[in-house]
Design a protein around this motif. Structure first.
Motif, PDB file in Angstrom:
ATOM      1  N   UNK A   1      39.286  38.153  17.429  1.00  0.00           N
ATOM      2  CA  UNK A   1      38.547  39.400  17.664  1.00  0.00           C
ATOM      3  C   UNK A   1      39.341  40.612  17.181  1.00  0.00           C
ATOM      4  N   UNK A   2      40.676  40.466  17.094  1.00  0.00           N
ATOM      5  CA  UNK A   2      41.516  41.555  16.602  1.00  0.00           C
ATOM      6  C   UNK A   2      41.213  41.897  15.145  1.00  0.00           C
ATOM      7  N   UNK A   3      40.684  40.948  14.402  1.00  0.00           N
ATOM      8  CA  UNK A   3      40.404  41.169  12.985  1.00  0.00           C
ATOM      9  C   UNK A   3      39.455  42.333  12.751  1.00  0.00           C
ATOM     10  N   UNK A   4      38.455  42.461  13.615  1.00  0.00           N
ATOM     11  CA  UNK A   4      37.399  43.448  13.369  1.00  0.00           C
ATOM     12  C   UNK A   4      37.197  44.416  14.536  1.00  0.00           C
ATOM     13  N   UNK A   5      38.127  44.450  15.478  1.00  0.00           N
ATOM     14  CA  UNK A   5      37.930  45.327  16.644  1.00  0.00           C
ATOM     15  C   UNK A   5      38.165  46.802  16.335  1.00  0.00           C
ATOM     16  N   UNK A   6      38.722  47.093  15.173  1.00  0.00           N
ATOM     17  CA  UNK A   6      39.026  48.479  14.814  1.00  0.00           C
ATOM     18  C   UNK A   6      38.498  48.791  13.413  1.00  0.00           C
ATOM     19  N   UNK A   7      37.443  49.615  13.331  1.00  0.00           N
ATOM     20  CA  UNK A   7      36.908  50.016  12.032  1.00  0.00           C
ATOM     21  C   UNK A   7      37.987  50.745  11.250  1.00  0.00           C
ATOM     22  N   UNK A   8      38.037  50.479   9.951  1.00  0.00           N
ATOM     23  CA  UNK A   8      39.031  51.102   9.087  1.00  0.00           C
ATOM     24  C   UNK A   8      40.257  50.243   8.860  1.00  0.00           C
ATOM     25  N   UNK A   9      40.438  49.226   9.664  1.00  0.00           N
ATOM     26  CA  UNK A   9      41.576  48.318   9.506  1.00  0.00           C
ATOM     27  C   UNK A   9      41.395  47.515   8.216  1.00  0.00           C
ATOM     28  N   UNK A  10      42.484  47.267   7.510  1.00  0.00           N
ATOM     29  CA  UNK A  10      42.448  46.454   6.304  1.00  0.00           C
ATOM     30  C   UNK A  10      42.915  45.049   6.655  1.00  0.00           C
ATOM     31  N   UNK A  11      42.085  44.065   6.321  1.00  0.00           N
ATOM     32  CA  UNK A  11      42.435  42.671   6.551  1.00  0.00           C
ATOM     33  C   UNK A  11      42.424  41.927   5.223  1.00  0.00           C
ATOM     34  N   UNK A  12      43.041  40.776   5.203  1.00  0.00           N
ATOM     35  CA  UNK A  12      43.082  39.937   4.009  1.00  0.00           C
ATOM     36  C   UNK A  12      41.966  38.907   4.079  1.00  0.00           C
ATOM     37  N   UNK A  13      41.304  38.682   2.963  1.00  0.00           N
ATOM     38  CA  UNK A  13      40.296  37.635   2.857  1.00  0.00           C
ATOM     39  C   UNK A  13      40.777  36.621   1.837  1.00  0.00           C
ATOM     40  N   UNK A  14      40.787  35.333   2.195  1.00  0.00           N
ATOM     41  CA  UNK A  14      41.177  34.325   1.213  1.00  0.00           C
ATOM     42  C   UNK A  14      40.111  34.215   0.128  1.00  0.00           C
ATOM     43  N   UNK A  15      40.494  33.679  -1.023  1.00  0.00           N
ATOM     44  CA  UNK A  15      39.533  33.499  -2.114  1.00  0.00           C
ATOM     45  C   UNK A  15      38.376  32.648  -1.628  1.00  0.00           C
ATOM     46  N   UNK A  16      37.174  33.009  -2.024  1.00  0.00           N
ATOM     47  CA  UNK A  16      35.978  32.296  -1.566  1.00  0.00           C
ATOM     48  C   UNK A  16      35.985  30.831  -1.966  1.00  0.00           C
ATOM     49  N   UNK A  17      36.410  30.513  -3.154  1.00  0.00           N
ATOM     50  CA  UNK A  17      36.370  29.119  -3.609  1.00  0.00           C
ATOM     51  C   UNK A  17      37.656  28.357  -3.355  1.00  0.00           C
ATOM     52  N   UNK A  18      38.599  28.974  -2.654  1.00  0.00           N
ATOM     53  CA  UNK A  18      39.897  28.363  -2.523  1.00  0.00           C
ATOM     54  C   UNK A  18      40.027  27.297  -1.470  1.00  0.00           C
ATOM     55  N   UNK A  19      38.986  27.033  -0.691  1.00  0.00           N
ATOM     56  CA  UNK A  19      39.108  26.045   0.380  1.00  0.00           C
ATOM     57  C   UNK A  19      40.078  26.553   1.428  1.00  0.00           C
TER      58      UNK A  19
END
Length: 118
Positions: free
Chosen positions: A96-114
């Motif tokens: 829940x910490x990933x999106x609890x604060x608008x404006x925070x920058x998070x990392x997203x893994x590559x979509x096809x990377x498994x």
């Protein structure tokens, strides 16, 4: 149906069967067996240890108001159940910490990377 075993019980009877589907974060995790004093065997999933992701394997995402990990997973991976891939790519204890604060920058893994190995 009479005589049909639940999914979990049926897998326990198949040697080498894995209790998690291929899309689960635990699919590649090792299954351990603990033998209790009375001889009862208890199966459990061993801890997953994750190596750090290379920066080239991720992209930045700035969290918008009201976003949730499952919604981001649906958008980026086409499957809301893949939210755990986003959690694995970021140093958080509670997803829940990933999106609890608008404006925070998070990392997203590559979509096809498994997913990463255990």
């Amino acid at each position: 149906m009479a005589g049909t075993e639940p999914y979990e019980n049926a897998l326990g009877a198949i040697p080498g069967a894995h209790p998690y589907p291929r899309t689960s974060r635990y699919h590649d995790a090792e299954i351990g067996v603990h033998r209790q004093a009375d001889g009862t065997e208890v199966r459990y999933t061993k801890r997953r240890l994750l190596p750090p992701l290379d920066q080239q394997e991720t992209q930045d995402h700035t969290v918008g108001a009201g976003e949730r990990p499952d919604v981001l997973a649906q958008h980026y991976f086409g499957d809301p159940a893949q939210w755990w891939r986003i959690a694995d790519a970021n140093p958080v204890l509670d997803p829940r910490e990933l999106t609890d604060e608008a404006g925070r920058t998070i990392e997203l893994p590559e979509a096809g990377g498994g997913h990463r190995g255990v």
